[in-house]
Structure formats: C-alpha cells, structure tokens
Design a protein around this motif. Structure first.
Motif, PDB file in Angstrom:
ATOM      1  N   UNK A   1     -28.175  20.758  -6.142  1.00  0.00           N
ATOM      2  CA  UNK A   1     -26.717  20.899  -6.054  1.00  0.00           C
ATOM      3  C   UNK A   1     -26.209  22.026  -6.945  1.00  0.00           C
ATOM      4  N   UNK A   2     -25.078  22.586  -6.578  1.00  0.00           N
ATOM      5  CA  UNK A   2     -24.452  23.595  -7.419  1.00  0.00           C
ATOM      6  C   UNK A   2     -23.827  22.934  -8.639  1.00  0.00           C
ATOM      7  N   UNK A   3     -23.878  23.617  -9.766  1.00  0.00           N
ATOM      8  CA  UNK A   3     -23.253  23.125 -10.996  1.00  0.00           C
ATOM      9  C   UNK A   3     -21.899  23.764 -11.215  1.00  0.00           C
ATOM     10  N   UNK A   4     -21.483  24.622 -10.281  1.00  0.00           N
ATOM     11  CA  UNK A   4     -20.190  25.297 -10.388  1.00  0.00           C
ATOM     12  C   UNK A   4     -19.150  24.608  -9.510  1.00  0.00           C
ATOM     13  N   UNK A   5     -17.891  24.985  -9.719  1.00  0.00           N
ATOM     14  CA  UNK A   5     -16.800  24.551  -8.853  1.00  0.00           C
ATOM     15  C   UNK A   5     -16.769  23.039  -8.614  1.00  0.00           C
ATOM     16  N   UNK A   6     -16.626  22.321  -9.691  1.00  0.00           N
ATOM     17  CA  UNK A   6     -16.571  20.863  -9.615  1.00  0.00           C
ATOM     18  C   UNK A   6     -17.830  20.213 -10.129  1.00  0.00           C
ATOM     19  N   UNK A   7     -18.964  20.919 -10.004  1.00  0.00           N
ATOM     20  CA  UNK A   7     -20.214  20.430 -10.553  1.00  0.00           C
ATOM     21  C   UNK A   7     -20.522  18.998 -10.194  1.00  0.00           C
ATOM     22  N   UNK A   8     -20.795  18.195 -11.217  1.00  0.00           N
ATOM     23  CA  UNK A   8     -21.210  16.811 -11.006  1.00  0.00           C
ATOM     24  C   UNK A   8     -20.146  15.991 -10.298  1.00  0.00           C
ATOM     25  N   UNK A   9     -18.891  16.389 -10.392  1.00  0.00           N
ATOM     26  CA  UNK A   9     -17.830  15.638  -9.703  1.00  0.00           C
ATOM     27  C   UNK A   9     -18.010  15.660  -8.191  1.00  0.00           C
ATOM     28  N   UNK A  10     -18.769  16.634  -7.686  1.00  0.00           N
ATOM     29  CA  UNK A  10     -19.012  16.694  -6.243  1.00  0.00           C
ATOM     30  C   UNK A  10     -20.024  15.657  -5.776  1.00  0.00           C
ATOM     31  N   UNK A  11     -20.762  15.063  -6.698  1.00  0.00           N
ATOM     32  CA  UNK A  11     -21.658  13.963  -6.302  1.00  0.00           C
ATOM     33  C   UNK A  11     -21.478  12.743  -7.207  1.00  0.00           C
ATOM     34  N   UNK A  12     -20.328  12.691  -7.878  1.00  0.00           N
ATOM     35  CA  UNK A  12     -20.053  11.600  -8.802  1.00  0.00           C
ATOM     36  C   UNK A  12     -19.588  10.341  -8.069  1.00  0.00           C
ATOM     37  N   UNK A  13     -19.862   9.180  -8.681  1.00  0.00           N
ATOM     38  CA  UNK A  13     -19.327   7.920  -8.153  1.00  0.00           C
ATOM     39  C   UNK A  13     -17.973   7.604  -8.763  1.00  0.00           C
ATOM     40  N   UNK A  14     -17.530   8.404  -9.754  1.00  0.00           N
ATOM     41  CA  UNK A  14     -16.231   8.217 -10.410  1.00  0.00           C
ATOM     42  C   UNK A  14     -16.070   6.758 -10.830  1.00  0.00           C
ATOM     43  N   UNK A  15     -15.037   6.062 -10.277  1.00  0.00           N
ATOM     44  CA  UNK A  15     -14.802   4.681 -10.689  1.00  0.00           C
ATOM     45  C   UNK A  15     -15.580   3.657  -9.863  1.00  0.00           C
ATOM     46  N   UNK A  16     -16.339   4.116  -8.854  1.00  0.00           N
ATOM     47  CA  UNK A  16     -17.229   3.175  -8.163  1.00  0.00           C
ATOM     48  C   UNK A  16     -18.375   2.796  -9.106  1.00  0.00           C
ATOM     49  N   UNK A  17     -19.035   1.666  -8.890  1.00  0.00           N
ATOM     50  CA  UNK A  17     -20.155   1.298  -9.747  1.00  0.00           C
ATOM     51  C   UNK A  17     -21.190   2.416  -9.859  1.00  0.00           C
ATOM     52  N   UNK A  18     -21.718   2.572 -11.061  1.00  0.00           N
ATOM     53  CA  UNK A  18     -22.604   3.697 -11.375  1.00  0.00           C
ATOM     54  C   UNK A  18     -23.806   3.848 -10.455  1.00  0.00           C
ATOM     55  N   UNK A  19     -24.415   2.764  -9.930  1.00  0.00           N
ATOM     56  CA  UNK A  19     -25.585   2.961  -9.059  1.00  0.00           C
ATOM     57  C   UNK A  19     -25.311   3.791  -7.809  1.00  0.00           C
ATOM     58  N   UNK A  20     -24.041   3.998  -7.461  1.00  0.00           N
ATOM     59  CA  UNK A  20     -23.712   4.743  -6.245  1.00  0.00           C
ATOM     60  C   UNK A  20     -23.547   6.240  -6.497  1.00  0.00           C
ATOM     61  N   UNK A  21     -23.740   6.684  -7.729  1.00  0.00           N
ATOM     62  CA  UNK A  21     -23.675   8.107  -8.016  1.00  0.00           C
ATOM     63  C   UNK A  21     -24.876   8.823  -7.401  1.00  0.00           C
TER      64      UNK A  21
END
Length: 473
Positions: A186-206
């Motif tokens: 994955x790219x680390x630019x332009x949003x980086x980890x937020x583009x594959x983050x689970x945010x407030x969903x349970x962590x196993x879904x990241x």
C-alpha cells in the motif's frame, strides 16, 4: 482464588484501573458484538441476502489514470484538439489547464461485445467481454489525499473505516488462519494507513499490510511474522496460559471486545505457518508465473502482487487490495503523459490480464469481484506547454473504473461523460454508489451494515448510496 487481569483492575486501586479500561473500550462495547468467544472476532457471518460475490480484489492505480486515454474514447476530443473547452470548467480545480488535448492513443473495439479499449492495454483488451466499465464515476475532491480517502473510506474529511474493514466487519473471514483484509504494497502517502484503517471498528478488521509501495514486492512481508526468541511450542504454551487466565469468570460486554483482541494473538500465531506458504510463489508453475509476467522485469513487481492476490483469494481472504504506486505517485501525469502512462500501463497490463484469466480458469472469477481504478480521472484539457511533455490535471468530475466477475455483466459500458470527457452526465455513479453496489454484490445491504460509535450509527455510505442494479447479472 486466582484473579483474571480484568478482575484485578476492577478491585485494585479503588477500581480506577477497571474504570480506565471501561473508558477505552466503551465505544466498542456499545456496538454489536460480532462473534462469540468460541468463534473468534473474524468468524464468518451470514450476509443479509444471497451474495453474488464472496470476496473482492481491488486493483488501485494510485495517482489517477486518464479515462479519456484508457477506457472512455472521445471522438469530439480528437476533432477539437487544441481548441478551448466549449463550456465552463469546475469552480474548484486542482491547477490551471489550457485547451483541449486529444488522446495520443488509439481505441479499438474488442471482444464479442465490442468494448472500446485503448492500445495502452492490449492484454486487458483480451478480457473485454469480462469487463463492466463504468464511465460515469464522480467524486468530490480534486486533491490526492481527499480523493483517496473518499474512495477508500467514503469520507474525505474524517477518519472513517475503510471499505475493506467494512467488508471484514460484515462477513468475517473464510479462513481463520489468515486476516480477512490484506493490502499488498500500500501507499504510505495521501492518507496512508487511514486508507486501510478500521478506525472505530474493532481492531481485527484493520487491513494487514504486506510491505509498502516504496519497496519491491519481492521484499514485501508481514512484519514480525516470525518469533526469533521463542519456539512455536513455547508460544503455544503462552497462548494457552493467556486463554486460561481469561476464562476465570463469565465475560461482560466489554470483556468480549478484549477477548477479540486476545484472539488476534492466536491469529498471528497461526499466520506464522500460513503466510510464508502463500507468499512462496515458487510453488506456482512456470506457465502461471509467465501468465502474470514474473519472467519480465517490467511486469514482475506488479505481477507478483497480482499472483499473491489470487493465492489469498482462493484461501478465503475477503478483501485484497493491490496497489500500483511509487514515490512519484505513479499515474499522476501533470506532464509527460505519453511517457508516464505508457510506462505505467506496461507494468500492469499483463499482470491484470493474467489475474483475470487465472481466476476465470480456476472458477474463481464467478464469485470474486475485481475492481480497477484510481482516486479520480484526468482532464481532457492540457497541462504544461512544453512540446512533448504535455500532461493532464486531476479530474474528479467524471472518470472511469471497471469491475469484473462477482455478479456483474461483462462486456458492457455503463454511464457516460460529456462529449469531451470532463463531467459525468448520464447514469452518474458517485463513490457512495460504488460502495453500495460493491456491498450489495457481497450480499450486504449498505443501509443495514452499521456500527454505533459516539452515539450515532455509522456506515460506509454515510447517509448516501444507490445500488447500481443495471450492471448486475
């Protein structure tokens, strides 16, 4: 009588430890518990209705491929090359552009369907009858960061769960030895980890990243996949002890969320065996490796990613993302369009066609949805004045993405941009509509796939989204 760690937090220091834990996990506790302790947090779940697809492979072309040079031919653009655009440009643009510029590449009708494909993609053109080309995508943000987040999460202004995380949350995994969501290089630019983050969903879904866009895919591995200090037998003893310590009293809603996190240790343990086996492409025949272009230095890097994607798909991973990017943002040709798009297309054309043909030969294309595209398209107007170095600017107003397999009609075009390719004008498909359609193909009703956070029910499509049923078989 032995105490669990949570019981110790509740009783010690007047309960302040337990209070802190409750605060940290309160949002997750208010949400629907996805699986019981016995099943694990990624247990397969029943979809809302019969699905057409079981999994998704997203081929992300970072930077924004030009639709008018790939899958959306515009005869009027050829005719009026060099003339001013005969209507207003958007009020908000990324940069200044000049007059119209025709495509440097020819289009040809391909397959029995006669689907028009640019000469940039001769190998993908061989799969024309499997492609469902949407020519009327549109978004809201002309900048890479905002547009990439919009495509991946449905929001360009807030941190939200990615679409892969929503799919994982809704369906779980078919293979308890692997994550349900994997993102390759994955790219680390332009949003980086937020583009594959689970945010407030349970962590196993990241999303679980394998390498990143700055290193060759041959070197891409899951970090810490091997334990250099403890043997597998010793790790097994540790995990068994941990499980025993967490079974000393009936679980509360908060403890169920913590159990999910502890279960991720089990997954990491099992991945030590399954992940290296999947990434060992030497197990594939020379014919298959050649199909993906692994025998050519130009196509080998992306071909390796696509072959890994197929191997993950056939082993039950729900969402696999493959990213074509580098430090130059790959498809972002503000200048040198001919040089840049020619290079990029050569790198991905054969591997993508190989993936489609391989999935089809193995009977996997029927229930695997393949999605191709970038965060936006590019303008039909010229950028840059240097002869031979002309380019195109960002264009979220109208662009192209295509789907294949997974219950969509092949050999069809859906929607249109205007006669020059600037704005989506007929059967428009917003990014929210794309997400709603993808979830529908997976058997998920996008308005029902929700998660309560901070007192509000959230979903991938927010308060929007229309399922594009006309493209489905």
């Amino acid at each position: 009588m032995p105490f669990s760690r949570r019981r110790m937090l509740q009783l010690g220091s007047v309960g302040f430890g337990g209070l802190a834990l409750s605060a940290l996990l309160a949002d997750e506790a208010r949400a629907e518990t996805l699986a019981t302790k016995e099943e694990g947090p990624l247990a397969a779940r029943t979809p809302h209705f019969a699905p057409r697809a079981k999994r998704v492979i997203f081929l992300f072309m970072k930077g924004g491929p030009s639709h008018v040079d790939t899958f959306d031919p515009k005869p009027m653009l050829d005719r009026d090359d060099g003339k001013p655009l005969p209507f207003d440009k958007p009020r908000v643009t990324f940069a200044q552009t000049g007059n119209l510029m025709k495509s440097p590449w020819k289009f040809k009708q391909r397959g029995e369907s006669g689907l028009p494909v640019s000469e940039l993609f001769p190998h993908v053109a061989e799969c024309a009858d499997d492609l469902c080309v949407i020519n009327s995508l549109h978004g809201t943000n002309p900048a890479h960061g905002g547009a990439a987040l919009k495509l991946h999460t449905g929001s360009d202004t807030f941190v939200r769960p990615s679409m892969g995380s929503w799919v994982s949350y809704g369906l779980g995994t078919e293979n308890q030895n692997l994550p349900s969501f994997i993102t390759i290089c994955p790219t680390l630019a332009h949003g980086g980890v937020n583009n594959w983050s689970s945010a407030f969903l349970p962590a196993p879904h990241q999303g679980t990243p394998i390498g990143n866009a700055s290193i060759p895919s041959k070197q891409a591995v899951v970090h810490h996949i091997q334990n250099g200090r403890l043997s597998r037998a010793e790790q097994r003893l540790q995990l068994d002890l941990l499980a025993e310590m967490n079974q000393t009293r009936p679980p509360s809603p908060i403890e169920q969320q913590l159990e999910g996190r502890i279960a991720s240790f089990e997954l990491a343990f099992r991945m030590q065996t399954s992940m290296p086996e999947i990434q060992d492409l030497s197990r594939e025949s020379d014919v298959v490796q050649s199909l993906y272009g692994l025998d050519d230095p130009i196509t080998a890097d992306f071909g390796r990613q696509c072959l890994m994607a197929r191997r993950f798909a056939e082993r039950g991973v729900r969402f696999i993302q493959v990213t074509h990017s580098d430090t130059k943002v790959q498809w972002d040709q503000h200048g040198s369009l001919v040089e840049g798009h020619t290079k990029n297309a050569k790198e991905v054309d054969k591997p993508i066609a190989g993936l489609l043909k391989d999935l089809k030969a193995r009977g996997l294309l029927d229930d695997t949805l393949v999605l191709w595209g970038g965060e936006f398209g590019r303008t039909p107007t010229i950028q840059g004045a240097t002869k031979g170095k002309e380019g195109r600017d960002h264009n979220p107003e109208g662009f192209t993405m295509w789907l294949a397999g997974g219950g969509v009609k092949g050999g069809m075009r859906y929607g249109e941009t205007d006669e020059y390719g600037y704005y989506a004008v007929r059967d428009k498909v917003h990014i929210h509509d794309l997400h709603a359609t993808m979830l529908h193909l997976l058997g998920l009703e996008h308005t029902k796939l929700t998660y309560r956070h901070n007192g509000r029910d959230f979903r991938l499509t927010d308060v929007h989204g229309r399922v594009v049923e006309d493209i489905m078989v």
